[in-house]
Enzyme design. Structure first.
Site, PDB file in Angstrom:
ATOM      1  N   HIS A  70      36.240  12.633  49.553  1.00 47.90           N
ATOM      2  CA  HIS A  70      36.616  14.030  49.494  1.00 47.90           C
ATOM      3  C   HIS A  70      35.564  15.212  48.971  1.00 47.90           C
ATOM      4  O   HIS A  70      35.799  16.160  49.536  1.00 47.90           O
ATOM      5  CB  HIS A  70      37.968  14.245  48.845  1.00 47.90           C
ATOM      6  CG  HIS A  70      39.231  13.251  49.489  1.00 47.90           C
ATOM      7  ND1 HIS A  70      40.263  13.445  49.006  1.00 47.90           N
ATOM      8  CD2 HIS A  70      39.307  13.062  50.735  1.00 47.90           C
ATOM      9  CE1 HIS A  70      41.221  12.514  49.903  1.00 47.90           C
ATOM     10  NE2 HIS A  70      40.449  12.391  50.808  1.00 47.90           N
ATOM     11  N   CYS A 113      34.306  12.970  65.644  1.00 46.94           N
ATOM     12  CA  CYS A 113      34.123  13.515  64.569  1.00 46.94           C
ATOM     13  C   CYS A 113      33.729  12.471  63.595  1.00 46.94           C
ATOM     14  O   CYS A 113      34.200  11.287  63.317  1.00 46.94           O
ATOM     15  CB  CYS A 113      35.518  14.045  64.132  1.00 46.94           C
ATOM     16  SG  CYS A 113      36.853  13.016  63.776  1.00 46.94           S
TER      17      CYS A 113
END
Length: 758
Positions: free
Chosen positions: A393, A704
């Site tokens: 993240h 992606c």
């Protein structure tokens, strides 16, 4: 036979770390290797748990702890709660049965032996959170009563404001428990650290740092230690640098640490002779041989004998503990996570609440980051974290914000000191001393649109987004829409750090829907009428457990990366999925450019069930909704034609997860990072098959992931395969557009030449 509350250090192995703590488990490994380790034992975590239960305070502790985790921003209330919890620990004390086993183990060491009593908050000594220095360590403890008091002090240290804040910000919401290491004290004349490879260059030498007295002065960098370079083959000293040490720390008459001033002669004298160095080098090599990788070993010499007091894999490729660093010296290495280079003064922070201490343009150094750090990251010149892989993240957020970032830089928070000027190279994964002379990323330029006119391409160039705050700036660039809108960051903010079922239990689900709809709506409006592909929440169970209340609802999985997540989770918990669908349906009433993507689809039946939930919801009854699936699991190579027949009209290749599962590499691992390669022929072949199926059935295809954002050749390969779009990080969109345009032009020229030849 009753519960075994105490285990000898010699009986422990690394697999016991959850119950005995990392300290005890590592020491047990050294004993198993036949190496000299001071004797002792570990009071296991169950001793704490059973004592609190027997004392009748376990339920009250759990309730207060749950409240405390929600009050980390209220210093007064948090301190009050912590005082109450520590009082409950004292009230419960050490259960008689537990006490008897501790006393028996202590007496087996000898009569009133002097020991060190060290906290080990089990379950938190892993690579994601060390809790270093957070809990109590009491040295020079002698006698039964003093030992029991020290154990209680360690337990009580679970409940201090700094520990609770740390736990809350790191997502540890389960009720804490404490193992305690009790070990015979070593009163060292000399102590220090040995590296079995040169930590600065990786050269095949042994590097030993040494100081007089206790080793704390070396580890903390309080003095300039001696540094010796030892040849691994001959164990001869090939280089030495005598440091300067004007004081040492020893055990004082009252049993506490005492500082002893040293005169000029001692301050400049050599700490170790050649024989002592040879002995330390031999022990370090034996440790490396046992553990199977280069080691960072802490040692101490007492009465002429060398003891090992800790060992761990080498995690920092720099020797910054010796004091001031040379300009350009590599201080820390990690994984390159977000490209670019930026210089600034270091600001070491351990929790988001400290973010106000960071001045705009400083380098943020943290153990890890979560969405609560966003305001601070946005103001930082660069980001360095101790844990995480290139797809964690922290890396995702940094790339989206255009902040140069290095992750997996172990010990960065202790090696790098606040105020020191460094340069973070997010492309190389290095943090070097001093300010770079080369052009750098500026905060003002991070979201600036490209100056030159972008070429027109048939292949769409989308962007990956996660936060509504950046939507307007990114939408002003020459991009064709959002190919991947990650729900996780927005949902975390919508949940205010709480598990969704925790909100439902308190009747607050409407607020969740409102907050999520508002965030997605901001992004949809910014890009309208360009498409925005919303990927439904793909939290893993360990991430959900980190939310407040999560431990009540989430399973404990050994490998959550391939566990309870994605499409299967929606089928098993349709009520939660319904809230998400409700939010997206509300957004589409004003912004019909939003479409839905289902992640981590493994089988036909689970997708069939999931799509039936979508169709039965308000979202499914809206016209014009496109249904995408993520191609992350290799089974998609077989099932994709069937998925298309079920109404799927778009496929997005999640190259991070697909690479992970094709190659069997945890994509968040910093240890196995070199194995993670999206350009591996096996991965490329799978991608080619997926695109071919999409072309055959006439549906949209996209990809992606990290590769199109950092590797123009990868993007060109996708164009040649016939992909309809690529989705890249915002800072890479302009370069991706140019790469796609060049690839399309080359294809046209090749086609024309082929026509002429015919």
């Amino acid at each position: 036979m009753g519960t075994q509350y105490v285990r000898d250090i010699a009986s422990l192995r690394i697999g016991d770390a959850d119950d005995a703590g990392g300290k005890g488990a590592n020491l047990g490994e050294l004993v198993a290797a036949g190496l000299p380790v001071p004797g002792g034992f570990v009071l296991m975590r169950v001793g704490y748990l059973d004592s609190m239960t027997a004392g009748g305070v376990d339920a009250d502790l759990a309730a207060l702890h749950t409240e405390a985790l929600t009050r980390v921003g209220d210093a007064g209330r948090l301190d009050e709660l912590c005082q109450r919890m520590r009082a409950l620990v004292a009230k419960a004390g050490v259960d008689d049965i537990v006490r008897d086993q501790v006393v028996s183990a202590y007496q087996r060491l000898g009569t009133d032996v002097v020991v060190a009593v060290r906290s080990s908050a089990t379950g938190e000594d892993g690579r994601d959170a060390s809790f270093a220095g957070m809990n109590r360590t009491i040295t020079n403890v002698a006698g039964v009563d003093a030992l029991i008091d020290a154990v209680q002090s360690c337990w009580a240290s679970l409940f201090t404001p700094r520990v609770l804040t740390y736990r809350a910000t790191r997502g540890f919401t389960a009720d804490p428990a404490m193992a305690v290491v009790v070990q015979q004290m070593v009163a060292p004349e000399q102590a220090g650290v040995a590296f079995t490879n040169d930590p600065s260059t990786g050269a095949d030498h042994i590097v030993i740092e040494a100081a007089l007295g206790q080793g704390e002065v070396v580890v903390s960098g309080k003095v300039q230690p001696d540094t010796y370079v030892i040849d691994r083959q001959t164990l001869q000293v090939v280089d030495s640098q005598v440091g300067y040490q004007d004081f040492k720390i020893v055990s004082g008459p009252d049993g506490t640490d005492a500082v002893v001033e040293l005169g000029p002669a001692q301050a400049n004298s050599r700490v170790l002779n050649d024989d002592a160095l040879r002995g330390i080098a031999e022990l370090a090599i034996a440790t490396e041989r046992h553990n199977g990788c280069p080691q960072d070993v802490e040692w101490a010499i007492s009465s002429g004998k060398t003891w090992l007091v800790q060992a761990r894999p080498i995690t920092v490729l720099a020797g910054a503990a010796a004091g001031a660093s040379r300009r350009g010296e590599v201080l820390v290495r990690g994984l390159p996570a977000a490209p670019g280079s930026a210089s600034g003064a270091v600001r070491v922070l351990t929790r988001p609440e400290e973010g106000t201490r960071l001045t705009d343009g400083e380098v943020l150094v943290a153990p890890m980051t979560n969405p609560d750090w966003l305001p601070t990251i946005r103001r930082a010149a660069a980001l360095v974290t101790e844990t995480g892989g290139m797809t964690c993240h922290a890396a995702i957020v940094a790339r989206e914000l255009g902040v140069p970032c290095v992750v997996g830089a172990r010990r960065a928070t202790t090696t790098l000191r606040s105020g020191t000027v460094v340069t973070v190279d997010g492309t190389r994964g290095e943090i070097v001393a001093g300010r770079a002379a080369t052009p750098q990323v500026s905060i003002a330029d991070r979201t600036a649109p490209p100056v030159a006119a972008a070429p027109v391409t048939a292949t769409k160039v989308y962007v990956n987004l996660a936060m509504p705050e950046t939507a307007a700036a990114v939408a002003s660039q020459d991009v064709d829409g959002v190919g991947l809108l990650r729900a996780e960051f927005m949902l975390t903010q919508a949940l205010s750090g709480r598990h969704p079922r925790h909100l439902i239990a308190h009747g607050e689900q409407a607020g969740l829907v409102d907050a999520l709809a508002e965030s997605v709506g901001r992004i949809a409006a910014a890009f309208k009428p360009r498409p925005v592909i919303y990927r439904a929440t793909d939290f893993r169970s360990n991430e959900f457990r980190g939310l407040v209340g999560g431990e009540q609802y989430e399973p404990v999985e050994h490998n959550p990366m391939i566990g309870y997540r994605g499409c299967y989770r929606y089928v098993k918990e349709p009520d939660l999925f319904a809230l998400e669908l409700q939010a997206i349906a509300r957004v589409r009433e004003q912004n019909p450019n939003v479409h839905l993507m289902i992640p981590f689809v493994r089988t036909r039946w689970e997708l069939e069930e999931c799509l039936s939930l979508v169709d039965a919801s308000p979202l499914g009854r809206q016209r014009g909704l496109h249904r995408w699936v993520m191609a992350e699991v290799p089974s998609v190579l077989y099932w994709l034609p069937t998925y298309i027949g079920m109404g799927v009209d778009g496929v997005s290749i999640g190259s991070n997860d697909l690479t992970q599962l094709m190659l069997g590499v945890d994509r968040d691992s910093d240890v196995c990072a070199e194995l993670f390669d999206e350009s591996d022929p096996a991965v490329l072949d799978a991608i080619g098959q997926i695109i071919a199926i999409a072309r055959k059935f006439g549906i949209s295809s996209s990809l992606c992931g990290q590769a199109p954002s950092t590797n123009p050749m990868f993007a060109e390969h996708l164009v040649r395969l016939g992909i309809t779009s690529v989705s890249v990080n915002p800072d890479a969109a302009a370069a991706a557009r140019r790469g796609v345009a060049a690839a399309e032009q080359r294809l046209l020229l090749e086609s024309a030449r082929g026509g002429d030849s015919r």
